[in-house]
Write a protein that holds these residues in place. Structure first.
Motif, short mmCIF file in Angstrom:
data_model
loop_
_atom_site.label_atom_id
_atom_site.label_comp_id
_atom_site.label_asym_id
_atom_site.label_seq_id
_atom_site.Cartn_x
_atom_site.Cartn_y
_atom_site.Cartn_z
N PRO A 46 0.84 -1.21 0.00
CA PRO A 46 0.00 0.00 0.00
C PRO A 46 0.87 1.25 0.00
O PRO A 46 2.02 1.22 0.45
CB PRO A 46 -0.80 -0.13 1.31
CG PRO A 46 -0.81 -1.59 1.61
CD PRO A 46 0.50 -2.12 1.11
N GLY A 47 0.32 2.34 -0.51
CA GLY A 47 1.11 3.56 -0.65
C GLY A 47 1.76 4.01 0.64
O GLY A 47 2.89 4.51 0.63
N TYR A 48 1.10 3.82 1.77
CA TYR A 48 1.65 4.21 3.06
C TYR A 48 2.44 3.09 3.72
O TYR A 48 2.71 3.15 4.92
CB TYR A 48 0.53 4.69 4.00
CG TYR A 48 0.12 6.13 3.75
CD1 TYR A 48 0.84 7.18 4.30
CD2 TYR A 48 -0.98 6.44 2.96
CE1 TYR A 48 0.48 8.50 4.08
CE2 TYR A 48 -1.35 7.75 2.73
CZ TYR A 48 -0.63 8.78 3.29
OH TYR A 48 -0.98 10.09 3.07
N THR A 49 2.80 2.06 2.97
CA THR A 49 3.58 0.89 3.38
C THR A 49 2.72 -0.08 4.20
O THR A 49 1.74 0.30 4.83
CB THR A 49 4.85 1.23 4.19
OG1 THR A 49 4.50 1.64 5.50
CG2 THR A 49 5.66 2.31 3.49
N THR A 50 3.13 -1.34 4.18
CA THR A 50 2.40 -2.39 4.88
C THR A 50 2.40 -2.16 6.38
O THR A 50 1.38 -2.36 7.06
CB THR A 50 3.02 -3.76 4.55
OG1 THR A 50 2.95 -3.99 3.14
CG2 THR A 50 2.29 -4.87 5.28
N ASN A 51 3.53 -1.75 6.92
CA ASN A 51 3.62 -1.53 8.36
C ASN A 51 2.62 -0.48 8.83
O ASN A 51 1.92 -0.66 9.84
CB ASN A 51 5.05 -1.13 8.73
CG ASN A 51 5.24 -0.96 10.23
OD1 ASN A 51 5.02 -1.89 11.00
ND2 ASN A 51 5.65 0.22 10.63
N SER A 52 2.54 0.63 8.11
CA SER A 52 1.60 1.69 8.49
C SER A 52 0.16 1.24 8.32
O SER A 52 -0.72 1.58 9.13
CB SER A 52 1.86 2.94 7.65
OG SER A 52 3.13 3.48 7.92
N PHE A 53 -0.11 0.45 7.26
CA PHE A 53 -1.48 -0.04 7.06
C PHE A 53 -1.95 -0.83 8.27
O PHE A 53 -3.08 -0.65 8.74
CB PHE A 53 -1.56 -0.89 5.80
CG PHE A 53 -2.87 -1.63 5.68
CD1 PHE A 53 -4.02 -0.98 5.26
CD2 PHE A 53 -2.96 -2.97 6.03
CE1 PHE A 53 -5.23 -1.65 5.17
CE2 PHE A 53 -4.16 -3.65 5.94
CZ PHE A 53 -5.30 -2.99 5.51
N TRP A 54 -1.11 -1.76 8.78
CA TRP A 54 -1.53 -2.56 9.93
C TRP A 54 -1.75 -1.69 11.16
O TRP A 54 -2.65 -1.96 11.98
CB TRP A 54 -0.49 -3.65 10.22
CG TRP A 54 -0.47 -4.73 9.20
CD1 TRP A 54 0.56 -5.09 8.39
CD2 TRP A 54 -1.56 -5.62 8.86
NE1 TRP A 54 0.20 -6.13 7.57
CE2 TRP A 54 -1.10 -6.47 7.83
CE3 TRP A 54 -2.87 -5.76 9.31
CZ2 TRP A 54 -1.89 -7.45 7.26
CZ3 TRP A 54 -3.67 -6.73 8.74
CH2 TRP A 54 -3.18 -7.57 7.73
N GLN A 55 -0.96 -0.65 11.32
CA GLN A 55 -1.17 0.25 12.45
C GLN A 55 -2.51 0.98 12.33
O GLN A 55 -3.25 1.12 13.31
CB GLN A 55 -0.03 1.26 12.53
CG GLN A 55 1.33 0.65 12.85
CD GLN A 55 2.43 1.69 12.96
OE1 GLN A 55 2.17 2.86 13.24
NE2 GLN A 55 3.66 1.27 12.74
N TYR A 56 -2.84 1.43 11.11
CA TYR A 56 -4.13 2.08 10.90
C TYR A 56 -5.29 1.10 11.11
O TYR A 56 -6.32 1.44 11.67
CB TYR A 56 -4.20 2.68 9.49
CG TYR A 56 -3.26 3.84 9.27
CD1 TYR A 56 -3.14 4.86 10.22
CD2 TYR A 56 -2.50 3.93 8.11
CE1 TYR A 56 -2.29 5.93 10.02
CE2 TYR A 56 -1.64 5.01 7.91
CZ TYR A 56 -1.54 5.99 8.87
OH TYR A 56 -0.69 7.05 8.66
N LEU A 57 -5.11 -0.13 10.62
CA LEU A 57 -6.17 -1.12 10.75
C LEU A 57 -6.45 -1.44 12.22
O LEU A 57 -7.61 -1.65 12.61
CB LEU A 57 -5.79 -2.39 10.00
CG LEU A 57 -6.84 -3.50 9.98
CD1 LEU A 57 -8.10 -3.04 9.24
CD2 LEU A 57 -6.27 -4.76 9.32
N MET A 58 -5.41 -1.50 13.05
CA MET A 58 -5.60 -1.80 14.46
C MET A 58 -6.37 -0.69 15.18
O MET A 58 -6.95 -0.91 16.24
CB MET A 58 -4.24 -2.01 15.13
CG MET A 58 -3.50 -3.25 14.65
SD MET A 58 -4.40 -4.78 15.00
CE MET A 58 -4.31 -4.81 16.78
#
Length: 218
Positions: A46-58
């Motif tokens: 994802p544009g904001y990177t995978t690591n950031s996506f999981w943080q947003y999802l949590m």
């Protein structure tokens, strides 16, 4: 080749590898060899990177809207203290792109030569080459409040839309040579002596270019 578990375009991974390890006993005293390991990899996030996506999802909550009937990403009407700008996981997963191409090769040649008095001379030369291209695009992400139809920017107009390209160019050189002597005394006593020198050279190059706000001339 494999696909990840995140929805949207940022879940692809392709990798091709090659490996070679060979040696030749040229004579009773001389042995030479060659090793080669390399790979080519292409992957997306994802544009904001995978690591950031999981943080947003949590941080997502069940009261958040998904995609609305008009196709826009939903935004809840309710407000929670400290959460004035809700993350929209689907929008973050599907919006933007993060694509990287990586090529790396590690090669070495070596030789072992047995000198008189059981002294062994070892020499080795290695090359580690890394090339990469990273392409990132972050669009302006907009959400629609489900109750009023009001549109809100999720990311700041001062940072999006933006595009960024980064080029990586690394070259590492290694050279080692040693003299090794081993002797056994009275069957139970062992003595080893080693002397040598090494040379290592690390070269790292990186060039990055970025443009922000170009779609609205700001």
């Amino acid at each position: 080749n494999r696909d990840g578990i995140i929805i949207g375009p940022g879940n692809k991974d392709q990798k091709y590898s090659i490996g070679l390890n060979s040696s030749l006993q040229v004579s009773k005293r001389l042995r030479v060899g060659l090793t080669l390991d390399g790979y080519y990899r292409y992957y997306t996030e994802p544009g904001y990177t995978t690591n950031s996506f999981w943080q947003y999802l949590m941080r997502a909550l069940p009261i958040e809207n998904d995609t609305l009937a008009d196709g826009n990403y939903g935004y809840p009407y309710l407000r929670v203290p400290g959460r004035n700008n809700w993350e929209q996981p689907r929008m973050i997963a599907e919006g933007g792109s993060y694509t990287k191409y990586v090529q790396r090769f590690v090669a070495s040649i070596f030789a072992d030569y047995t000198l008189p008095w059981d002294i062994t001379y070892n020499i080795k030369f290695g090359v580690d080459k890394y090339d990469g291209i990273l392409k990132v695009f972050i669009p302006q992400m907009v959400k629609e409040q489900a109750k009023t139809g009001t549109m809100y920017n999720w990311n700041s107009p001062t940072t999006a839309p933006r595009a960024q390209n980064t080029d990586y160019n690394d070259l590492n050189l290694h050279f080692y040579n040693t003299l090794h002597w081993h002797h056994t005394f009275a069957e139970d006593h062992h003595l080893q002596v080693m002397a040598g020198a090494s040379y290592d050279r690390y070269s790292t190059g990186q060039f990055m270019a970025e443009m922000t706000g170009y779609l609205d001339a700001t």
